[in-house]
Design an enzyme around this catalytic site. Structure first.
Site, short mmCIF file in Angstrom:
data_model
loop_
_atom_site.label_atom_id
_atom_site.label_comp_id
_atom_site.label_asym_id
_atom_site.label_seq_id
_atom_site.Cartn_x
_atom_site.Cartn_y
_atom_site.Cartn_z
N HIS A 62 0.85 -1.19 0.00
CA HIS A 62 0.00 0.00 0.00
C HIS A 62 0.88 1.24 0.00
O HIS A 62 2.06 1.19 0.38
CB HIS A 62 -0.89 0.01 1.24
N GLU A 64 1.00 3.95 1.88
CA GLU A 64 1.55 4.38 3.16
C GLU A 64 2.70 3.48 3.60
O GLU A 64 3.73 3.97 4.07
CB GLU A 64 0.46 4.39 4.25
N CYS A 92 -6.10 2.45 5.68
CA CYS A 92 -6.78 1.20 6.05
C CYS A 92 -6.22 0.72 7.39
O CYS A 92 -5.22 1.27 7.88
CB CYS A 92 -6.56 0.15 4.96
#
Length: 165
Positions: A62, A64, A92
């Site tokens: 992801h 991040e 998330c």
């Protein structure tokens, strides 16, 4: 101004625009979903990350997490205290955990988790699963060999030269 009453300055807006730009560019280039992130320290970009789940076959790739990994490598530390993250979407549960583990000081986000759900990225099940007792989760989770596994934990607890994190 946001819901909390914070008025954003031009640097904050520029960093968020970069996260949004990364989300659009890298998604259009076929790397993965429309997510971008930027780690900033003292007003300077330390790292940029973008979603690469489908291009690397890595469900943890992801934006991040990518930005955090790169920032840690660049700063040669696992502790990103003093840094902030700008992400094109509300993190998330996995990314939020990574942000906390990395000790980032602040999170700025653009799209909400509801916006993500509207385009097929619905993390609500994960938020609910984390709150459930282990024996009630969707994926069966069974404890095994706890009496053996505790030995390395005891060794860690007594290790004089450990680096806590």
């Amino acid at each position: 101004m946001c819901e909390s009453g914070h008025t954003f300055n031009s640097l904050e807006e520029a960093m968020m625009r970069r996260a949004i730009q990364l989300s659009a560019e890298k998604m259009a280039s076929g790397f993965g979903g429309p997510f971008g992130a930027v780690v900033v320290k003292d007003g300077a970009v330390i790292s940029e990350g973008f979603n690469q789940v489908t291009s690397t076959n890595d469900p943890t790739a992801h934006a991040e997490v990518d930005a955090i990994r790169k920032a840690c490598q660049k700063l040669e530390t696992f502790d990103l205290s003093g840094c902030e993250i700008y992400t094109s979407c509300e993190p998330c549960p996995m990314c939020l955990s990574a942000i906390y583990w990395a000790r980032l000081d602040k999170i700025y986000y653009a799209n909400s988790r509801n916006d993500a759900a509207d385009i097929g990225f619905d993390d609500e099940m994960l938020y609910r699963e984390v709150l459930k007792p282990v024996d009630q989760r969707i994926i069966p989770t069974l404890r095994l060999l706890a009496d053996e596994a505790i030995k390395p934990f005891e060794a860690w607890k007594n290790k004089a030269d450990k680096v806590s994190y």
